[in-house]
Design a protein around this motif. Structure first.
Motif, PDB file in Angstrom:
ATOM      1  N   SER A 102      15.938 -61.408-115.280  1.00 38.44           N
ATOM      2  CA  SER A 102      15.029 -62.160-114.497  1.00 38.44           C
ATOM      3  C   SER A 102      14.174 -60.909-113.702  1.00 38.44           C
ATOM      4  O   SER A 102      14.406 -59.677-113.982  1.00 38.44           O
ATOM      5  CB  SER A 102      15.880 -62.826-113.297  1.00 38.44           C
ATOM      6  N   CYS A 103      13.118 -61.436-113.133  1.00 36.37           N
ATOM      7  CA  CYS A 103      11.980 -60.569-112.621  1.00 36.37           C
ATOM      8  C   CYS A 103      12.610 -59.525-111.569  1.00 36.37           C
ATOM      9  O   CYS A 103      12.647 -58.233-111.785  1.00 36.37           O
ATOM     10  CB  CYS A 103      10.812 -61.195-112.130  1.00 36.37           C
ATOM     11  N   HIS A 128      21.768 -61.485-108.581  1.00 33.84           N
ATOM     12  CA  HIS A 128      21.066 -60.379-109.116  1.00 33.84           C
ATOM     13  C   HIS A 128      22.063 -59.240-109.344  1.00 33.84           C
ATOM     14  O   HIS A 128      21.909 -58.466-110.546  1.00 33.84           O
ATOM     15  CB  HIS A 128      19.905 -59.964-108.347  1.00 33.84           C
TER      16      HIS A 128
END
Ligand SMILES: NC(=O)C1=CN([C@@H]2O[C@H](COP(=O)(O)OP(=O)(O)OC[C@H]3O[C@@H](n4cnc5c(N)ncnc54)[C@H](O)[C@@H]3O)[C@@H](O)[C@H]2O)C=CC1
Ligand SMILES: O=C(OP(=O)(O)O)[C@H](O)COP(=O)(O)O
Length: 341
Positions: free
Chosen positions: A139-140, A194
């Protein structure tokens, strides 16, 4: 030329399509949409053959003046590789068709690592991609974290990372999402996804992440602390960032202290869609305490930073360019990506 299909022509898909079209060794053989929308008109304008998930909707597209080239399966058959940029969770449902047709596919960060079984970042693990049928570009936020952690790990060794992500509430066009007036713990539990996501690319890193979302649409902001293994100085750390083609420095002299000012800057630079493809590390925040404690703030443009990674992932999975640095150079040159600072 590598024939690339983009399944899901939305925020990420339309950017990846333009990035593919800009490469000397790739072509867009088709993009897909589910229903008529402004993005379908853009696909037409760009000259990308448009395929649709449900052929029953073909009359609606034609009535809108948009030619339909066929269904998604026809697009996939014509492709060497597919970039799946459908909404999170849809990629997993699409995987069986890629398997059936024997097509290589790249999933996005909205899918779990297990959907691809291999998670990718160009600087960190490009050479591990060959011989995989599937990969997932993390993901970003995770891409932004992997870039900076890997760079410092290579230079000084990273003993542990603690990071807080202040996440944008929604993309600029996403009128249905919020929050409008809140700071939402997302999630309230620790860690956020994350840290484990970084570990899918850099398994040896000791990392804990926390995240919240705020009422903005342009960029996430990270507050990062790392314990380094070797003593270093602020100047040496800045040199590492200056030498990294996807880590930009927001110089103190620019006077930029927010996502809003950084957006104005990328706009003034003439970046397509104001995209900041690189990490935006705030020079003023880069600090080393007691020789080994690193701190910084960095901005991550959620719509943009995964785009060059998808392009490198195409070459890595296809095995056409063996040297990661050569692929990164080709991608950056074709995009016009010269890191800020
Ligand atoms: N928007 C962001 O900030 C970022 C998104 N991602 C990830 O990228 C992926 C895509 O996200 P977005 O581009 O934001 O989504 P989006 O909603 O903007 O675009 C998705 C596109 O897929 C199309 N679509 C939906 N179902 C489909 C189907 N069954 N077959 C073909 N097309 C279909 C939709 O019409 C839409 O054009 C997700 O996994 C997301 O987590 C990753 C990094 C950043
Ligand atoms: O990949 C993203 O964020 P993430 O790195 O926090 O998962 C994108 O900003 C999409 O996140 P969303 O799940 O808020 O749409």
């Amino acid at each position: 030329m590598i024939k690339v299909a983009i399944n899901g022509y939305g925020t990420i898909g339309k950017r990846v399509a333009d990035a593919v079209a800009a490469q000397p060794d790739m072509e867009v053989i088709g993009v897909s949409k589910t229903s008529v929308s402004a993005e379908a008109y853009i696909a037409k304008e760009r000259g990308y053959p448009l395929y649709i998930a449900d052929l029953g909707k073909k009359p609606a597209f034609e009535k809108a003046g948009i030619e339909v080239a066929g269904d998604v399966e026809a697009m996939l058959k014509a492709a060497d590789i597919v970039v799946d940029a459908t909404p999170g969770g849809v990629g997993e449902k699409n995987r069986p068709i890629y398997e059936k047709l024997g097509k290589k596919a790249i999933f996005q960060g909205g899918e779990d690592h297990e959907v691809a079984g291999f998670s990718f970042n160009a600087h960190a693990n490009y050479n591990e991609a060959e011989n995989h049928q599937f990969a997932r570009v993390v993901s970003c936020n995770s891409t932004g974290l992997v870039r900076i952690i890997h760079a410092l790990d290579q230079a000084f060794g990273v003993a542990r990372v603690r990071a807080v992500m202040v996440r944008r509430g929604a993309d600029p066009d996403d009128v249905k999402r919020g929050p409008i007036d809140a700071i939402v713990l997302n999630p309230a539990s620790i860690p956020s996804h994350h840290g484990p996501d970084v570990n899918t690319v850099l398994p040896h890193i000791n990392i804990v992440t926390l995240a919240m979302i705020v009422p903005t649409t342009f960029m996430h902001m990270h507050s990062i602390q790392m314990d380094l293994k070797k003593e270093t100085t602020r100047e040496e750390v800045l040199k590492v960032f200056e030498n990294h083609s996807r880590i930009g420095l927001v110089r103190k002299t620019m006077g930029i202290k927010s996502n809003a000012q950084l957006r104005e800057y990328t706009q003034d630079l003439g970046r397509p869609r104001t995209d900041l493809w690189e990490n935006g590390v705030f020079e003023e925040s880069v600090s080393i305490l007691d020789g080994k404690e690193f701190y910084c703030f960095q901005a991550i443009h959620q719509e943009a930073d995964v785009v060059p990674e998808n392009i490198d992932c195409i070459r890595a999975l296809m095995g056409t360019v063996k040297d990661p640095q050569e692929s990164i150079r080709m991608t950056n040159e074709a995009l016009g990506l010269v890191a800020i600072g």
